[in-house]
Design a protein around this motif. Structure first.
Motif, mmCIF file in Angstrom:
data_model
loop_
_atom_site.group_PDB
_atom_site.id
_atom_site.type_symbol
_atom_site.label_atom_id
_atom_site.label_comp_id
_atom_site.label_asym_id
_atom_site.label_seq_id
_atom_site.Cartn_x
_atom_site.Cartn_y
_atom_site.Cartn_z
ATOM 1 N N THR A 60 1.008 -1.199 -0.140
ATOM 2 C CA THR A 60 0.175 0.282 0.081
ATOM 3 C C THR A 60 0.819 1.174 0.093
ATOM 4 O OG1 THR A 60 -0.200 -0.431 2.432
ATOM 5 C CG2 THR A 60 -2.134 -0.865 1.132
ATOM 6 N N THR B 280 -4.298 4.014 14.015
ATOM 7 C CA THR B 280 -3.609 3.474 15.333
ATOM 8 C C THR B 280 -2.720 2.468 15.137
ATOM 9 O OG1 THR B 280 -5.670 2.248 15.493
ATOM 10 C CG2 THR B 280 -5.701 4.034 16.637
ATOM 11 N N ASN C 211 -10.286 7.014 15.221
ATOM 12 C CA ASN C 211 -9.104 6.301 14.776
ATOM 13 C C ASN C 211 -9.544 5.546 13.513
ATOM 14 O OD1 ASN C 211 -7.783 6.977 17.209
ATOM 15 N ND2 ASN C 211 -8.949 5.178 18.307
ATOM 16 N N GLY D 221 -5.287 0.259 5.461
ATOM 17 C CA GLY D 221 -6.095 -0.667 5.046
ATOM 18 C C GLY D 221 -7.608 -0.487 5.007
ATOM 19 N N ASP D 222 -8.155 0.279 5.823
ATOM 20 C CA ASP D 222 -9.624 0.344 5.888
ATOM 21 C C ASP D 222 -9.861 1.257 4.434
ATOM 22 O OD1 ASP D 222 -10.055 -0.630 8.284
ATOM 23 O OD2 ASP D 222 -10.473 1.136 9.236
ATOM 24 N N ILE D 223 -11.213 1.144 4.141
ATOM 25 C CA ILE D 223 -11.526 1.913 3.094
ATOM 26 C C ILE D 223 -12.866 2.973 3.468
ATOM 27 C CG2 ILE D 223 -10.599 0.375 1.054
ATOM 28 C CD1 ILE D 223 -13.540 -0.882 0.943
ATOM 29 N N ASP D 224 -13.701 2.397 4.390
ATOM 30 C CA ASP D 224 -14.646 3.250 4.827
ATOM 31 C C ASP D 224 -14.282 4.074 5.822
ATOM 32 O OD1 ASP D 224 -17.831 3.619 4.439
ATOM 33 O OD2 ASP D 224 -17.399 3.167 6.417
ATOM 34 N N LYS E 177 -16.675 6.891 6.508
ATOM 35 C CA LYS E 177 -17.998 7.830 6.538
ATOM 36 C C LYS E 177 -18.492 7.958 7.902
ATOM 37 C CE LYS E 177 -19.801 8.137 2.108
ATOM 38 N NZ LYS E 177 -19.921 6.876 1.119
ATOM 39 N N THR F 150 -2.698 6.488 0.618
ATOM 40 C CA THR F 150 -3.990 5.727 0.138
ATOM 41 C C THR F 150 -5.156 5.806 1.051
ATOM 42 O OG1 THR F 150 -2.145 4.201 -0.051
ATOM 43 C CG2 THR F 150 -4.335 3.249 -0.513
ATOM 44 N N GLU F 151 -5.144 5.987 2.388
ATOM 45 C CA GLU F 151 -6.079 6.099 3.148
ATOM 46 C C GLU F 151 -6.501 7.640 3.171
ATOM 47 O OE1 GLU F 151 -3.520 4.344 4.392
ATOM 48 O OE2 GLU F 151 -4.755 2.344 4.124
ATOM 49 N N LEU G 170 -8.873 8.677 0.338
ATOM 50 C CA LEU G 170 -10.084 8.062 0.471
ATOM 51 C C LEU G 170 -10.847 8.856 1.580
ATOM 52 C CD1 LEU G 170 -9.365 4.117 0.490
ATOM 53 C CD2 LEU G 170 -10.810 5.679 -1.308
ATOM 54 N N ASN H 190 -25.145 5.877 5.560
ATOM 55 C CA ASN H 190 -24.023 5.244 5.460
ATOM 56 C C ASN H 190 -24.097 3.774 5.761
ATOM 57 O OD1 ASN H 190 -23.080 7.772 5.023
ATOM 58 N ND2 ASN H 190 -22.281 8.212 7.366
ATOM 59 N N PRO I 190 -1.692 -0.907 -5.005
ATOM 60 C CA PRO I 190 -3.057 -0.597 -5.001
ATOM 61 C C PRO I 190 -3.015 0.392 -6.165
ATOM 62 C CG PRO I 190 -2.398 -0.615 -2.761
ATOM 63 C CD PRO I 190 -1.061 -0.505 -3.644
ATOM 64 N N TYR J 181 -15.387 3.515 -3.033
ATOM 65 C CA TYR J 181 -14.012 3.733 -2.372
ATOM 66 C C TYR J 181 -12.950 3.441 -3.349
ATOM 67 C CZ TYR J 181 -17.377 2.449 1.314
ATOM 68 O OH TYR J 181 -18.296 2.402 2.087
ATOM 69 N N PRO J 182 -12.620 4.444 -4.263
ATOM 70 C CA PRO J 182 -11.844 4.254 -5.474
ATOM 71 C C PRO J 182 -10.141 3.564 -5.253
ATOM 72 C CG PRO J 182 -12.239 6.295 -5.023
ATOM 73 C CD PRO J 182 -12.754 5.611 -4.094
ATOM 74 N N LYS J 183 -10.292 2.403 -4.802
ATOM 75 C CA LYS J 183 -9.108 1.868 -4.580
ATOM 76 C C LYS J 183 -8.954 0.406 -4.871
ATOM 77 C CE LYS J 183 -7.099 0.372 -0.752
ATOM 78 N NZ LYS J 183 -6.615 0.165 0.468
ATOM 79 N N GLU K 26 -21.030 1.018 11.578
ATOM 80 C CA GLU K 26 -21.257 2.472 11.446
ATOM 81 C C GLU K 26 -21.786 3.172 12.752
ATOM 82 O OE1 GLU K 26 -20.894 3.647 8.422
ATOM 83 O OE2 GLU K 26 -21.100 5.814 9.076
ATOM 84 N N SER L 7 -14.160 4.421 17.234
ATOM 85 C CA SER L 7 -13.716 3.953 16.077
ATOM 86 C C SER L 7 -12.790 2.666 16.180
ATOM 87 C CB SER L 7 -13.224 4.882 15.190
ATOM 88 O OG SER L 7 -12.373 5.982 15.670
ATOM 89 N N SER L 8 -12.156 2.533 17.297
ATOM 90 C CA SER L 8 -11.038 1.475 17.617
ATOM 91 C C SER L 8 -11.870 0.016 17.635
ATOM 92 C CB SER L 8 -10.378 1.594 18.920
ATOM 93 O OG SER L 8 -9.891 2.926 18.955
ATOM 94 N N ARG M 90 -14.525 -0.724 15.845
ATOM 95 C CA ARG M 90 -15.205 -1.015 14.704
ATOM 96 C C ARG M 90 -15.283 -2.527 14.286
ATOM 97 N NH1 ARG M 90 -15.104 2.117 9.404
ATOM 98 N NH2 ARG M 90 -16.507 1.153 8.328
#
Lengths: 377, 302
Positions: free
Chosen positions: A40, A173, A201, A205-208, A210, A231-232, A235, B10, B127, B221-223, B263, B271-272, B274
């Motif tokens: 990446t 993180t 955080n 490698g995450d893509i979302d 939102k 890369t991140e 996005l 979302n 990528p 997600y354009p990757k 979400e 967010s950690s 997730r």
């Protein structure tokens, strides 16, 4: 049939033993380089490699250092810490390198540095900015600024030039670089009267993003700081604009890749990064480097290419001064680097084996880096 | 309040992508009792195909709905062929072997595709950015709530594909044959149903949905990279189990739940957590309902 097979095995064994015991050429200086040529963060490794290659070829064209040719041994670590460690181990024990250049990412430099330290082979990181990298030991050097400095100038720029009062942080993180940069940004931004009102955080490698961005949006910060990799970051920029977040987004040298524009498109405009140099700088040394790089690789060198170039320049200068090619002598020569005129400014290696030097802030306009301001240490 | 609805939107658009992939896992499991671990890789190949095909319609790529649909269609064809090949080469010879052999083969196929795609002459390990097939615009903006045309596209396309699938499975002869084979392959073949053909057809259906998911993911997600299918596949697999593996409506429900859970975790907890939360939900639900939310527990006959 069976004897034939035995012969093949015997030959193979002999061959491999032969390889190991073969003495290395004494008339060359072996420089090991490890980097993320794939994965990446592939453009980091490739850019750095181009910068290093340019120096090696220039030096060899002039007859090498003290009559000895430079030989570059490059290994790909695929952007993985464990591979970086293996690569360095291999370069030292099998390829018998005299000195090592690498890595860009702090996580991978941190994984590999203890190996170099153990074997007493000097290692120069072109652009790992996390302070812990050179704390590994007296054989580990860097030629770039550090995260405290980078975090500080992003905070200073945000508070003084952008007049931001509140900021949101979006941190990777998993990356030492990202966590370190965020920490030092927060400290300086606080000292200048700003406040980080929300911290979110993600994991490389995450893509979302939102969810994080929607949470940030509800707090209405003046700026968003994303100390991550391109890369991140690409996005994130795209999704931020899609959610209607139009404030400036700031990052560090980890954003520095043309891929950022490919991924983010127009969404990247209006953002800022701190970086090692600007290709628009009128300094004759910068322009000479940019034109020779362009002639060879048909592209404008990014910040990591110039750091690769500078790391190799510092190394060549140290090789010229070193008493011998042994680890300890080379280490002393690198440590004595003082006011060395590199492309990114005068480099002096301080007692903590870091380089004290200026940084620039760049603004993204029409998918291009525009020079915004220069910040001195 | 706007924040709450933004998370909802979302979550649903992310969840419907998970649902599309989860259906593929569920269908194959329903028919073969095989977890097709290579399914995530078919999703990735869907995105990779789009990456190569889109520029063929003219450079630079001009975003339009027609282009999107053409790319989608070609990706579906390519993925169907890949799905068929996987079934024919890797799974059919093992039809009579113990289930663990099939499982290991599935993991092998998955790794093979991941690393084969990473070879330089195929796609490479770097990528790439996916061409913009549809220009994103904000179509709704009410009180801080932003809905983009892409989110509507994802929702619309996912649900119409699920509708078509529902029609095929419950209203056509082939669907009836699929359901029969999933009840009992032996009896189905005694009754003259071409079992191999039905299984192959199931793989084609699943791969088409995977191709659609891959194209949608890459558009949102354009990757694109060779390993992008791994995590998506894993999450969709969890969604399928959550909803009750083997059940199509369960897969849809599971996918949406996963998307929303992720979400809202990011939005209101941290967010950690997730990825942790998805698996926590899975464990909790399986403790209460071992066969998943909409799954029916089968009694193993001795």
């Amino acid at each position: 049939m069976k004897t034939k097979k035995l012969w093949v095995v015997a030959a193979l064994v002999l061959f491999s033993v032969g390889c190991k015991s073969k003495p290395k050429d004494e008339n060359e200086i072996r420089i090991g380089e490890f980097g993320s040529m794939t994965g990446t963060e592939a453009t980091f490794g490739i850019s750095t490699h181009h910068g290093i290659e340019l120096v090696i070829d220039e030096v060899n064209a002039k007859g090498g250092v003290n009559g000895k040719k430079l030989k570059l041994i490059s290994l790909d670590d695929q952007g993985k810490s464990e591979e970086a460690q293996l690569a360095v181990q291999r370069m030292i024990t099998q390829d018998k390198v005299h000195v090592i250049l690498g890595e860009v990412a702090s996580s991978r430099s941190l994984a590999a540095a203890p190996v170099a330290q153990r074997y007493k082979i000097p290692m120069i990181s072109p652009s790992s900015t996390n302070p812990k990298v050179t704390e590994v030991g007296d054989y580990i050097f860097r030629v770039c600024f550090t995260d405290p400095f980078q975090g500080k100038i992003i905070a200073k720029f945000s508070a003084e030039d952008l007049k931001a009062k509140t900021a949101a942080l979006l941190i990777d993180t998993k990356s030492d670089y990202s966590v370190g940069l965020a920490e030092f940004f927060k400290k300086t931004f606080g000292e200048l009267g700003g406040k980080v009102i929300i911290e979110q955080n993600y994991v490389g490698g995450d893509i979302d993003f939102k969810g994080q961005l929607t949470a940030i949006k509800s707090k209405k910060p003046d700026i968003i700081v994303v100390p991550g990799y391109y890369t991140e970051a690409g996005l994130i920029l795209k999704q931020a604009r899609e959610l209607g977040l139009n404030m400036p987004v700031l990052g560090g040298d980890g954003w520095d890749s043309p891929k950022l524009f490919e991924i983010a498109g127009k969404s990247a405009n209006g953002s800022y990064i701190s970086n090692h140099y600007s290709s628009e700088d009128k300094d004759p040394r910068v322009q000479a480097f940019v034109s020779s790089f362009k002639a060879r690789f048909k592209e404008i060198p990014d910040g990591l290419a110039v750091m690769g170039y500078d790391a190799a320049l510092v190394l060549v200068d140290a090789l010229k001064r070193a008493k011998s090619l042994s680890g300890p002598d080379l280490k002393d020569a690198i440590a004595q680097t003082k006011n060395f005129p590199a492309v990114t400014g005068l480099i002096t290696i301080d007692k903590d084996r870091n380089a004290a030097k200026p940084a620039v802030m760049l603004k993204i306009e029409d998918n291009n880096w525009k020079f915004a301001t220069r910040v001195n240490p | 309040m706007a924040e709450f609805f933004q998370h909802l939107i979302n979550g649903i658009s992310l969840g419907s992508i998970y649902a599309l992939i989860a259906i593929g896992y569920s269908m194959v499991y329903g028919i073969l009792q095989l977890i097709n671990f290579a399914h995530g890789e078919v999703v990735m190949l869907g995105a990779v195909t789009g990456f190569f095909v889109a520029p063929l319609f003219g450079r630079p790529v001009h975003p339009s709905l027609g282009l999107f649909l053409s790319v989608l269609l070609i990706s579906m064809v390519v993925c169907s062929i890949v799905g068929l090949l996987i079934e024919r080469i890797a799974y059919r010879p093992l039809r009579k072997s113990p289930r663990i052999n099939c499982l290991i083969t599935a993991i092998g196929v998955s790794l093979f595709i991941q690393y084969f795609t990473q070879l330089d002459f195929i796609f490479g390990a770097i990528p790439q950015s996916y061409p913009e097939l549809i220009e994103r615009q904000i179509v709704f903006s009410i009180g801080g709530l932003e809905i983009s045309n892409l989110q509507i596209l994802v929702l619309g396309l996912s649900f119409s594909l699920m509708g078509i699938l529902e029609f095929i499975v419950f209203r056509t002869k082939m669907g009836k044959a699929m359901r029969a084979v999933s009840e009992s392959p032996e009896i189905a073949s005694l009754l003259g149903i071409p079992v191999n053909r039905v299984i192959a057809f199931t793989f084609v259906l699943g791969s088409c949905l995977a191709a659609a998911a891959g194209t949608l993911v890459a558009t949102m997600y354009p990757k694109v990279d060779a390993l992008m299918g791994a995590l998506l596949g894993l999450k969709a697999f969890v969604a399928a189990v959550l909803g009750g593996i083997g059940s199509i409506s369960g897969a849809v429900l599971g996918g949406l739940l996963m998307g929303l859970a992720e979400e809202y975790t990011v939005g209101y907890l941290s967010s950690s957590f997730r990825d942790a939360i998805a698996f926590t939900i899975l464990i909790l639900i399986l403790l209460v309902r071992p066969s998943g939310l909409l799954g029916t527990s089968r009694i193993e006959k001795v």
